[in-house]
Design a protein around this motif. Structure first.
Motif, PDB file in Angstrom:
ATOM      1  N   GLY A 110      -5.953   0.144   1.460  1.00 29.49           N
ATOM      2  CA  GLY A 110      -5.550   0.700   0.168  1.00 29.49           C
ATOM      3  C   GLY A 110      -4.053   0.549  -0.068  1.00 29.49           C
ATOM      4  N   VAL A 111      -3.274   0.811   0.969  1.00 29.23           N
ATOM      5  CA  VAL A 111      -1.815   0.632   0.869  1.00 29.23           C
ATOM      6  C   VAL A 111      -1.478  -0.837   0.643  1.00 29.23           C
ATOM      7  CG1 VAL A 111       0.362   0.835   2.122  1.00 29.23           C
ATOM      8  CG2 VAL A 111      -1.349   2.648   2.299  1.00 29.23           C
ATOM      9  N   GLN A 112      -2.171  -1.696   1.367  1.00 30.79           N
ATOM     10  CA  GLN A 112      -1.946  -3.137   1.219  1.00 30.79           C
ATOM     11  C   GLN A 112      -2.267  -3.602  -0.203  1.00 30.79           C
ATOM     12  OE1 GLN A 112      -4.570  -5.783   3.485  1.00 30.79           O
ATOM     13  NE2 GLN A 112      -2.759  -6.958   4.100  1.00 30.79           N
ATOM     14  N   ALA A 113      -3.362  -3.090  -0.767  1.00 31.91           N
ATOM     15  CA  ALA A 113      -3.735  -3.468  -2.136  1.00 31.91           C
ATOM     16  C   ALA A 113      -2.682  -3.014  -3.141  1.00 31.91           C
ATOM     17  CB  ALA A 113      -5.092  -2.863  -2.479  1.00 31.91           C
ATOM     18  N   GLU A 114      -2.109  -1.833  -2.923  1.00 29.90           N
ATOM     19  CA  GLU A 114      -1.071  -1.334  -3.834  1.00 29.90           C
ATOM     20  C   GLU A 114       0.185  -2.199  -3.745  1.00 29.90           C
ATOM     21  OE1 GLU A 114       1.008   1.093  -6.565  1.00 29.90           O
ATOM     22  OE2 GLU A 114      -1.103   0.685  -6.180  1.00 29.90           O
ATOM     23  N   MET A 115       0.546  -2.622  -2.545  1.00 25.28           N
ATOM     24  CA  MET A 115       1.720  -3.484  -2.387  1.00 25.28           C
ATOM     25  C   MET A 115       1.503  -4.830  -3.076  1.00 25.28           C
ATOM     26  SD  MET A 115       2.963  -2.812   1.527  1.00 25.28           S
ATOM     27  CE  MET A 115       3.599  -1.218   2.044  1.00 25.28           C
ATOM     28  N   ARG A 116       0.311  -5.365  -2.950  1.00 26.96           N
ATOM     29  CA  ARG A 116       0.021  -6.631  -3.625  1.00 26.96           C
ATOM     30  C   ARG A 116       0.082  -6.462  -5.140  1.00 26.96           C
ATOM     31  NH1 ARG A 116      -5.235  -8.463   0.021  1.00 26.96           N
ATOM     32  NH2 ARG A 116      -4.051  -9.330   1.797  1.00 26.96           N
ATOM     33  N   ARG A 117      -0.436  -5.343  -5.618  1.00 28.25           N
ATOM     34  CA  ARG A 117      -0.409  -5.091  -7.061  1.00 28.25           C
ATOM     35  C   ARG A 117       1.015  -5.018  -7.586  1.00 28.25           C
ATOM     36  NH1 ARG A 117       0.109  -1.238 -10.790  1.00 28.25           N
ATOM     37  NH2 ARG A 117       0.756   0.295  -9.233  1.00 28.25           N
ATOM     38  N   ARG A 118       1.921  -4.493  -6.769  1.00 29.66           N
ATOM     39  CA  ARG A 118       3.319  -4.371  -7.179  1.00 29.66           C
ATOM     40  C   ARG A 118       4.076  -5.681  -7.006  1.00 29.66           C
ATOM     41  NH1 ARG A 118       5.277   0.900  -7.110  1.00 29.66           N
ATOM     42  NH2 ARG A 118       7.133  -0.057  -8.066  1.00 29.66           N
ATOM     43  N   GLY A 119       3.450  -6.697  -6.426  1.00 26.44           N
ATOM     44  CA  GLY A 119       4.066  -8.008  -6.315  1.00 26.44           C
ATOM     45  C   GLY A 119       5.041  -8.171  -5.172  1.00 26.44           C
ATOM     46  N   LEU A 120       4.878  -7.400  -4.103  1.00 23.87           N
ATOM     47  CA  LEU A 120       5.776  -7.534  -2.958  1.00 23.87           C
ATOM     48  C   LEU A 120       5.500  -8.832  -2.198  1.00 23.87           C
ATOM     49  CD1 LEU A 120       5.831  -3.908  -1.503  1.00 23.87           C
ATOM     50  CD2 LEU A 120       7.527  -4.999  -2.963  1.00 23.87           C
ATOM     51  N   ASP A 121       6.502  -9.264  -1.444  1.00 23.88           N
ATOM     52  CA  ASP A 121       6.394 -10.478  -0.652  1.00 23.88           C
ATOM     53  C   ASP A 121       5.286 -10.333   0.397  1.00 23.88           C
ATOM     54  OD1 ASP A 121       7.688 -13.103   0.348  1.00 23.88           O
ATOM     55  OD2 ASP A 121       7.662 -11.825   2.136  1.00 23.88           O
TER      56      ASP A 121
END
Length: 247
Positions: free
Chosen positions: A157-168
């Motif tokens: 879930g944390v990983q999905a949120e980071m991807r949604r925010r466009g992090l490297d």
């Protein structure tokens, strides 16, 4: 045959001389005379006087206005306009950053919405990175805290949120690897807190709802099964929940 010697044309007397108007582009092209003087030449609107230099037109004060000055003024005006647009874009981005941290991708999206050239967008982004206004490592830590610690999301879930925010991608991988290895304990804690809100529902309904709830938060199925069982045991007064951590 009688030969006549031509004599000079007699002067036209002033009192009988015809009023000859100056002609522009007449049939004969001969200069018109009026009372013995050359007719005044008038120029069509927009025509340039031959007396003026080719490099510019003569102004009202007699000075020759060259094209370089006007070009320089236009260039200065364009530079001032570009600088104003850049300052406006930076202010808009700063306002967004005051509300919440942004990833580099999100910052670019804000600037693209202001119709700035790509080169100008990159310059602003690089300047904000140098000033630490854009810091994706800190943003990743904030996401772990808000999504994992406060909302109880699992690693995925944390990983999905980071991807949604466009992090490297590499930053996401490093951050997830650095997360505490206590996902099972965290899932049990979340499940027990949730089961207290389900009231007098039967165990079967609670089991179904807890499973769906924990799966949405990104916990793997093996962890979900263990957490649901622990939550049901705590609800029914059975099991040992001493290993569950509370904040």
């Amino acid at each position: 045959m009688v030969h006549f010697e031509p004599k000079d044309e007699p002067d036209i007397a002033p009192d009988i001389a015809p009023d000859i108007s100056p002609a522009v582009g007449g049939a004969t092209g001969a200069p018109a005379k009026r009372r013995g003087k050359l007719a005044t030449v008038s120029y069509l609107p927009g025509a340039q006087s031959p007396a003026a230099d080719d490099s510019g037109a003569e102004g009202a004060d007699g000075a020759v206005q060259t094209g370089d000055a006007s070009d320089g003024g236009a260039a200065d005006g364009g530079a001032a306009e570009t600088e104003a647009e850049t300052e406006h874009a930076e202010q808009v981005l700063l306002q967004r950053l005051r509300a919440r941290s942004l990833s580099i991708s999100e910052a670019r999206g804000v600037l693209v919405g202001l119709d700035l050239p790509e080169s100008e967008i990159e310059e602003i982004v690089e300047r904000f990175i140098r000033l630490d206004y854009l810091d994706e490592a800190k943003l990743a830590e904030q996401i772990v805290y808000s999504q994992h610690e406060r909302k109880g999301l699992g690693r995925s879930g944390v990983q999905a949120e980071m991807r949604r925010r466009g992090l490297d991608k590499e930053l996401i991988a490093d951050t997830i690897d650095a997360m505490p290895d206590d996902e099972t304990e965290r899932a049990i804690e979340v499940a027990i807190k949730r089961v207290q809100q389900l009231g007098r529902l039967d165990d079967r309904t609670i089991d179904r709802r807890l499973n769906a709830f924990l799966m949405r938060k990104g916990y793997p199925s093996s962890v979900v099964r263990e957490a649901v069982q622990a939550a049901l045991d705590s609800r029914n007064g059975g099991g040992d929940s001493s290993g569950v951590r509370f904040r």
